[in-house]
Design a protein around this motif. Structure first.
Motif, PDB file in Angstrom:
ATOM      1  N   ILE A  58       0.852  -1.185   0.000  1.00 39.70           N
ATOM      2  CA  ILE A  58       0.000   0.000   0.000  1.00 39.70           C
ATOM      3  C   ILE A  58       0.885   1.231   0.000  1.00 39.70           C
ATOM      4  N   MET A  59       0.532   2.201  -0.804  1.00 40.40           N
ATOM      5  CA  MET A  59       1.224   3.487  -0.773  1.00 40.40           C
ATOM      6  C   MET A  59       0.430   4.376   0.191  1.00 40.40           C
ATOM      7  N   LEU A  60       1.113   4.880   1.208  1.00 41.90           N
ATOM      8  CA  LEU A  60       0.491   5.681   2.264  1.00 41.90           C
ATOM      9  C   LEU A  60       1.011   7.113   2.174  1.00 41.90           C
ATOM     10  N   SER A  61       0.131   8.032   1.880  1.00 45.79           N
ATOM     11  CA  SER A  61       0.519   9.444   1.791  1.00 45.79           C
ATOM     12  C   SER A  61       0.182  10.151   3.089  1.00 45.79           C
ATOM     13  N   THR A  62       1.148  10.917   3.592  1.00 52.95           N
ATOM     14  CA  THR A  62       0.936  11.757   4.770  1.00 52.95           C
ATOM     15  C   THR A  62       1.213  13.197   4.344  1.00 52.95           C
ATOM     16  N   ALA A  63       1.055  14.125   5.243  1.00 50.44           N
ATOM     17  CA  ALA A  63       1.275  15.536   4.907  1.00 50.44           C
ATOM     18  C   ALA A  63       2.721  15.801   4.490  1.00 50.44           C
ATOM     19  N   LYS A  64       3.671  15.070   5.064  1.00 52.71           N
ATOM     20  CA  LYS A  64       5.079  15.361   4.821  1.00 52.71           C
ATOM     21  C   LYS A  64       5.754  14.410   3.839  1.00 52.71           C
ATOM     22  N   GLU A  65       5.322  13.138   3.788  1.00 54.39           N
ATOM     23  CA  GLU A  65       5.991  12.191   2.908  1.00 54.39           C
ATOM     24  C   GLU A  65       5.089  11.022   2.558  1.00 54.39           C
ATOM     25  N   THR A  66       5.578  10.184   1.665  1.00 55.73           N
ATOM     26  CA  THR A  66       4.849   8.996   1.241  1.00 55.73           C
ATOM     27  C   THR A  66       5.628   7.763   1.686  1.00 55.73           C
ATOM     28  N   PHE A  67       4.891   6.773   2.190  1.00 57.02           N
ATOM     29  CA  PHE A  67       5.493   5.538   2.672  1.00 57.02           C
ATOM     30  C   PHE A  67       4.988   4.357   1.853  1.00 57.02           C
ATOM     31  N   ARG A  68       5.836   3.353   1.772  1.00 58.85           N
ATOM     32  CA  ARG A  68       5.480   2.079   1.152  1.00 58.85           C
ATOM     33  C   ARG A  68       5.226   1.105   2.303  1.00 58.85           C
ATOM     34  N   VAL A  69       4.020   0.585   2.388  1.00 59.20           N
ATOM     35  CA  VAL A  69       3.632  -0.305   3.476  1.00 59.20           C
ATOM     36  C   VAL A  69       3.433  -1.709   2.906  1.00 59.20           C
ATOM     37  N   SER A  70       4.228  -2.664   3.374  1.00 58.04           N
ATOM     38  CA  SER A  70       4.110  -4.062   2.941  1.00 58.04           C
ATOM     39  C   SER A  70       3.479  -4.861   4.069  1.00 58.04           C
ATOM     40  N   ILE A  71       2.472  -5.649   3.720  1.00 60.11           N
ATOM     41  CA  ILE A  71       1.746  -6.439   4.716  1.00 60.11           C
ATOM     42  C   ILE A  71       1.778  -7.909   4.311  1.00 60.11           C
ATOM     43  N   THR A  72       2.241  -8.764   5.224  1.00 60.26           N
ATOM     44  CA  THR A  72       2.238 -10.203   5.007  1.00 60.26           C
ATOM     45  C   THR A  72       1.233 -10.835   5.961  1.00 60.26           C
ATOM     46  N   MET A  73       0.351 -11.650   5.411  1.00 56.09           N
ATOM     47  CA  MET A  73      -0.664 -12.326   6.222  1.00 56.09           C
ATOM     48  C   MET A  73      -0.555 -13.835   6.004  1.00 56.09           C
ATOM     49  N   LYS A  74      -0.731 -14.585   7.089  1.00 55.42           N
ATOM     50  CA  LYS A  74      -0.763 -16.041   6.996  1.00 55.42           C
ATOM     51  C   LYS A  74      -2.062 -16.545   7.602  1.00 55.42           C
ATOM     52  N   LYS A  75      -2.513 -17.680   7.090  1.00 55.04           N
ATOM     53  CA  LYS A  75      -3.758 -18.252   7.573  1.00 55.04           C
ATOM     54  C   LYS A  75      -3.506 -19.089   8.816  1.00 55.04           C
ATOM     55  N   PHE A  76      -4.267 -18.817   9.854  1.00 55.83           N
ATOM     56  CA  PHE A  76      -4.240 -19.586  11.101  1.00 55.83           C
ATOM     57  C   PHE A  76      -5.665 -20.081  11.321  1.00 55.83           C
ATOM     58  N   ASN A  77      -5.845 -21.377  11.355  1.00 51.69           N
ATOM     59  CA  ASN A  77      -7.173 -21.988  11.444  1.00 51.69           C
ATOM     60  C   ASN A  77      -8.011 -21.531  10.255  1.00 51.69           C
ATOM     61  N   THR A  78      -9.002 -20.676  10.472  1.00 53.90           N
ATOM     62  CA  THR A  78      -9.885 -20.288   9.367  1.00 53.90           C
ATOM     63  C   THR A  78      -9.746 -18.820   8.959  1.00 53.90           C
ATOM     64  N   SER A  79      -8.862 -18.064   9.611  1.00 56.34           N
ATOM     65  CA  SER A  79      -8.751 -16.648   9.262  1.00 56.34           C
ATOM     66  C   SER A  79      -7.291 -16.233   9.088  1.00 56.34           C
ATOM     67  N   PHE A  80      -7.112 -15.100   8.420  1.00 55.23           N
ATOM     68  CA  PHE A  80      -5.772 -14.579   8.172  1.00 55.23           C
ATOM     69  C   PHE A  80      -5.372 -13.596   9.266  1.00 55.23           C
ATOM     70  N   SER A  81      -4.083 -13.629   9.632  1.00 47.80           N
ATOM     71  CA  SER A  81      -3.527 -12.678  10.600  1.00 47.80           C
ATOM     72  C   SER A  81      -2.279 -12.054   9.999  1.00 47.80           C
ATOM     73  N   ILE A  82      -2.031 -10.806  10.358  1.00 49.33           N
ATOM     74  CA  ILE A  82      -0.851 -10.097   9.878  1.00 49.33           C
ATOM     75  C   ILE A  82       0.355 -10.577  10.680  1.00 49.33           C
ATOM     76  N   THR A  83       1.359 -11.107   9.981  1.00 53.42           N
ATOM     77  CA  THR A  83       2.566 -11.607  10.639  1.00 53.42           C
ATOM     78  C   THR A  83       3.751 -10.671  10.462  1.00 53.42           C
TER      79      THR A  83
END
Length: 92
Positions: A58-83
């Motif tokens: 995700i590209m995240l824009s703030t008032a001062k700068e832009t950030f690149r946000v990487s999110i990794t999720m894995k499945k635990f039982n029946t739902s995904f969680s951010i690891t």
């Protein structure tokens, strides 16, 4: 977003990297967003072809700068969680 954290999460925020508990990760993320209030987000890339793994950028824009946000999720039982959550300055 923090409600979807796994019980432990690897956080890489700018130059700081460590593994934290869900509660610690939530506080660190809250502090980041207090310092860098989001203005706009846009999905840059996503992978959702594996039934047990998800990844997105995700590209995240703030008032001062832009950030690149990487999110990794894995499945635990029946739902995904951010690891793993990585926030780094976007490259021009």
């Amino acid at each position: 977003m923090a409600k979807d954290f796994a019980s432990t999460i690897e956080l890489i925020i700018i130059d700081e990297e460590d593994v934290y508990s869900k509660a610690q990760g939530e506080q660190i993320l809250r502090d980041f967003f207090i310092k860098h209030p989001p203005i706009k987000t846009s999905i840059f890339h996503k992978i959702n072809t594996n039934p047990n793994y998800r990844f997105g950028v995700i590209m995240l824009s703030t008032a001062k700068e832009t950030f690149r946000v990487s999110i990794t999720m894995k499945k635990f039982n029946t739902s995904f969680s951010i690891t793993e959550l990585r926030i780094e300055p976007a490259k021009d």
